[in-house]
Design a protein around this motif. Structure first.
Motif, PDB file in Angstrom:
ATOM      1  N   HIS A  26       0.853  -1.188   0.000  1.00  0.00           N
ATOM      2  CA  HIS A  26       0.000   0.000   0.000  1.00  0.00           C
ATOM      3  C   HIS A  26       0.890   1.239   0.000  1.00  0.00           C
ATOM      4  CE1 HIS A  26       0.898  -0.737   4.249  1.00  0.00           C
ATOM      5  NE2 HIS A  26       0.672   0.551   4.468  1.00  0.00           N
ATOM      6  N   GLY A  27       0.298   2.401  -0.114  1.00  0.00           N
ATOM      7  CA  GLY A  27       1.083   3.620  -0.180  1.00  0.00           C
ATOM      8  C   GLY A  27       0.608   4.690   0.778  1.00  0.00           C
ATOM      9  N   HIS A  28       1.470   5.665   0.978  1.00  0.00           N
ATOM     10  CA  HIS A  28       1.173   6.804   1.851  1.00  0.00           C
ATOM     11  C   HIS A  28       1.680   8.083   1.202  1.00  0.00           C
ATOM     12  CE1 HIS A  28       0.165   4.348   5.371  1.00  0.00           C
ATOM     13  NE2 HIS A  28       1.233   3.611   5.096  1.00  0.00           N
ATOM     14  N   ARG A  29       1.076   9.166   1.597  1.00  0.00           N
ATOM     15  CA  ARG A  29       1.630  10.491   1.321  1.00  0.00           C
ATOM     16  C   ARG A  29       2.291  10.900   2.630  1.00  0.00           C
ATOM     17  NH1 ARG A  29      -0.887  16.315   1.104  1.00  0.00           N
ATOM     18  NH2 ARG A  29       0.697  17.360  -0.138  1.00  0.00           N
ATOM     19  N   TYR A  30       3.576  10.674   2.696  1.00  0.00           N
ATOM     20  CA  TYR A  30       4.323  10.971   3.915  1.00  0.00           C
ATOM     21  C   TYR A  30       4.577  12.464   4.011  1.00  0.00           C
ATOM     22  CZ  TYR A  30       5.414   5.994   4.426  1.00  0.00           C
ATOM     23  OH  TYR A  30       5.329   4.638   4.583  1.00  0.00           O
ATOM     24  N   GLY A  31       4.404  12.987   5.199  1.00  0.00           N
ATOM     25  CA  GLY A  31       4.780  14.362   5.488  1.00  0.00           C
ATOM     26  C   GLY A  31       5.884  14.333   6.525  1.00  0.00           C
ATOM     27  N   ILE A  32       6.937  15.074   6.286  1.00  0.00           N
ATOM     28  CA  ILE A  32       7.986  15.147   7.296  1.00  0.00           C
ATOM     29  C   ILE A  32       8.210  16.606   7.681  1.00  0.00           C
ATOM     30  CG2 ILE A  32       9.068  13.005   6.537  1.00  0.00           C
ATOM     31  CD1 ILE A  32      11.365  14.669   5.402  1.00  0.00           C
ATOM     32  N   VAL A  33       8.406  16.808   8.958  1.00  0.00           N
ATOM     33  CA  VAL A  33       8.714  18.130   9.486  1.00  0.00           C
ATOM     34  C   VAL A  33      10.072  18.016  10.165  1.00  0.00           C
ATOM     35  CG1 VAL A  33       8.024  19.993  11.026  1.00  0.00           C
ATOM     36  CG2 VAL A  33       6.271  18.645   9.837  1.00  0.00           C
ATOM     37  N   LEU A 119      20.008  18.247  12.726  1.00  0.00           N
ATOM     38  CA  LEU A 119      18.607  17.881  12.922  1.00  0.00           C
ATOM     39  C   LEU A 119      18.413  17.525  14.389  1.00  0.00           C
ATOM     40  CD1 LEU A 119      15.967  17.423  11.338  1.00  0.00           C
ATOM     41  CD2 LEU A 119      16.725  15.082  10.929  1.00  0.00           C
ATOM     42  N   VAL A 120      17.433  18.157  15.035  1.00  0.00           N
ATOM     43  CA  VAL A 120      17.170  17.844  16.442  1.00  0.00           C
ATOM     44  C   VAL A 120      15.882  17.054  16.621  1.00  0.00           C
ATOM     45  CG1 VAL A 120      18.500  19.753  17.395  1.00  0.00           C
ATOM     46  CG2 VAL A 120      16.089  20.095  16.883  1.00  0.00           C
ATOM     47  N   ARG A 121      14.980  17.188  15.658  1.00  0.00           N
ATOM     48  CA  ARG A 121      13.700  16.482  15.754  1.00  0.00           C
ATOM     49  C   ARG A 121      13.138  16.304  14.365  1.00  0.00           C
ATOM     50  NH1 ARG A 121       8.459  19.149  18.581  1.00  0.00           N
ATOM     51  NH2 ARG A 121       7.052  18.334  17.021  1.00  0.00           N
ATOM     52  N   LEU A 122      12.464  15.180  14.169  1.00  0.00           N
ATOM     53  CA  LEU A 122      11.825  14.873  12.899  1.00  0.00           C
ATOM     54  C   LEU A 122      10.441  14.308  13.194  1.00  0.00           C
ATOM     55  CD1 LEU A 122      12.250  14.515   9.773  1.00  0.00           C
ATOM     56  CD2 LEU A 122      12.942  12.182  10.300  1.00  0.00           C
ATOM     57  N   ASP A 123       9.423  14.912  12.606  1.00  0.00           N
ATOM     58  CA  ASP A 123       8.063  14.389  12.704  1.00  0.00           C
ATOM     59  C   ASP A 123       7.747  13.727  11.373  1.00  0.00           C
ATOM     60  OD1 ASP A 123       7.766  15.605  15.238  1.00  0.00           O
ATOM     61  OD2 ASP A 123       7.091  17.471  14.311  1.00  0.00           O
ATOM     62  N   VAL A 124       7.299  12.475  11.414  1.00  0.00           N
ATOM     63  CA  VAL A 124       6.932  11.752  10.199  1.00  0.00           C
ATOM     64  C   VAL A 124       5.453  11.427  10.279  1.00  0.00           C
ATOM     65  CG1 VAL A 124       7.361   9.749   8.731  1.00  0.00           C
ATOM     66  CG2 VAL A 124       9.248  10.760  10.028  1.00  0.00           C
ATOM     67  N   THR A 127      -0.228   8.919   8.131  1.00  0.00           N
ATOM     68  CA  THR A 127      -1.625   9.076   7.737  1.00  0.00           C
ATOM     69  C   THR A 127      -2.118  10.425   8.262  1.00  0.00           C
ATOM     70  OG1 THR A 127      -2.609   8.138   9.748  1.00  0.00           O
ATOM     71  CG2 THR A 127      -1.974   6.569   7.993  1.00  0.00           C
ATOM     72  N   ASP A 128      -3.355  10.761   7.945  1.00  0.00           N
ATOM     73  CA  ASP A 128      -3.904  12.038   8.406  1.00  0.00           C
ATOM     74  C   ASP A 128      -3.896  12.163   9.923  1.00  0.00           C
ATOM     75  OD1 ASP A 128      -4.374  12.822   5.821  1.00  0.00           O
ATOM     76  OD2 ASP A 128      -6.492  12.281   5.832  1.00  0.00           O
ATOM     77  N   THR A 129      -3.972  11.033  10.622  1.00  0.00           N
ATOM     78  CA  THR A 129      -4.096  11.078  12.075  1.00  0.00           C
ATOM     79  C   THR A 129      -2.929  10.448  12.827  1.00  0.00           C
ATOM     80  OG1 THR A 129      -5.335   8.999  12.092  1.00  0.00           O
ATOM     81  CG2 THR A 129      -6.627  11.046  11.926  1.00  0.00           C
ATOM     82  N   SER A 130      -1.895  10.019  12.112  1.00  0.00           N
ATOM     83  CA  SER A 130      -0.789   9.312  12.770  1.00  0.00           C
ATOM     84  C   SER A 130       0.558   9.946  12.438  1.00  0.00           C
ATOM     85  CB  SER A 130      -0.773   7.845  12.337  1.00  0.00           C
ATOM     86  OG  SER A 130      -1.992   7.230  12.666  1.00  0.00           O
ATOM     87  N   VAL A 131       1.227  10.415  13.492  1.00  0.00           N
ATOM     88  CA  VAL A 131       2.528  11.073  13.357  1.00  0.00           C
ATOM     89  C   VAL A 131       3.465  10.487  14.406  1.00  0.00           C
ATOM     90  CG1 VAL A 131       3.773  13.275  13.539  1.00  0.00           C
ATOM     91  CG2 VAL A 131       1.449  13.229  12.604  1.00  0.00           C
ATOM     92  N   ILE A 132       4.694  10.231  14.009  1.00  0.00           N
ATOM     93  CA  ILE A 132       5.718   9.822  14.961  1.00  0.00           C
ATOM     94  C   ILE A 132       6.689  10.989  15.119  1.00  0.00           C
ATOM     95  CG2 ILE A 132       7.161   8.721  13.199  1.00  0.00           C
ATOM     96  CD1 ILE A 132       8.014   6.709  15.318  1.00  0.00           C
ATOM     97  N   THR A 133       7.061  11.279  16.352  1.00  0.00           N
ATOM     98  CA  THR A 133       8.069  12.288  16.637  1.00  0.00           C
ATOM     99  C   THR A 133       9.340  11.565  17.034  1.00  0.00           C
ATOM    100  OG1 THR A 133       6.456  13.944  17.291  1.00  0.00           O
ATOM    101  CG2 THR A 133       8.678  14.223  18.145  1.00  0.00           C
ATOM    102  N   TYR A 134      10.415  11.893  16.353  1.00  0.00           N
ATOM    103  CA  TYR A 134      11.690  11.196  16.506  1.00  0.00           C
ATOM    104  C   TYR A 134      12.754  12.263  16.719  1.00  0.00           C
ATOM    105  CZ  TYR A 134      15.101   7.515  15.302  1.00  0.00           C
ATOM    106  OH  TYR A 134      16.110   6.588  15.326  1.00  0.00           O
ATOM    107  N   ASP A 135      13.535  12.127  17.782  1.00  0.00           N
ATOM    108  CA  ASP A 135      14.517  13.171  18.067  1.00  0.00           C
ATOM    109  C   ASP A 135      15.937  12.616  18.106  1.00  0.00           C
ATOM    110  OD1 ASP A 135      14.916  12.019  20.630  1.00  0.00           O
ATOM    111  OD2 ASP A 135      13.490  13.382  21.558  1.00  0.00           O
TER     112      ASP A 135
END
Length: 158
Positions: A26-33, A119-124, A127-135
């Motif tokens: 399956h696929g996703h439109r990933y957003g990264i901050v 890079l100090v933090r990355l949000d991935v 899905t529209d409602t699921s984000v992981i915060t990785y530091d």
């Protein structure tokens, strides 16, 4: 000081370890901050374009409209054989483990850090409602635990 930059890319994947819907391709439109630590050296710290000039093209070349795939997934050998037999070239971003969002965060953090950015933090966002915060602490812990026995590089991406 922190500069925040956002990027998006589309990618397919599956998690062959799971026994649910995510086992299917399956696929996703990933957003990264990305949150970058920068130091002011006059009237500004870092030009926004310094990030965009490196990160945007890298994501487009190695991730966008590609497939994230674990090289130990049986599907990987099938895809490689298909490419060889039929002369087709698929964009495969090879991972040394499952293509979970946690492992994607680790890999992106590694990729972006290797570009020379603090890079100090990355949000991935998967899905529209699921984000992981990785530091940075998560990254250091995962490196110490050797999340992947070897990390894919731009040279191993197709």
């Amino acid at each position: 000081m922190i500069i925040r930059k956002e990027y998006k890319f589309y990618a397919a994947h599956r998690n062959e370890e799971l026994q649910d819907k995510c086992r299917n391709l399956h696929g996703h439109r990933y957003g990264i901050v990305c949150h970058f630590e920068v130091q002011r050296t006059g009237s500004y710290s870092t030009l926004f374009s310094d990030f965009d000039d490196k990160i945007g093209p890298f994501l487009k070349e190695h991730y966008d409209h590609g497939m994230l795939i674990n090289v130990h997934d049986p599907l990987y050998a099938t895809l490689k054989q298909h490419m060889e037999v039929h002369g087709e070239e698929f964009k495969l971003r090879e991972f040394q483990g499952p293509t979970s969002v946690e492992n994607l965060a680790y890999q992106l953090f590694t990729d972006i850090t290797e570009m020379g950015f603090e890079l100090v933090r990355l949000d991935v966002q998967e899905t529209d409602t699921s984000v992981i915060t990785y530091d940075r602490e998560d990254w250091a812990r995962d490196q110490k635990a050797q999340v992947f026995s070897s990390v894919p590089t731009a040279d191993t991406a197709h």
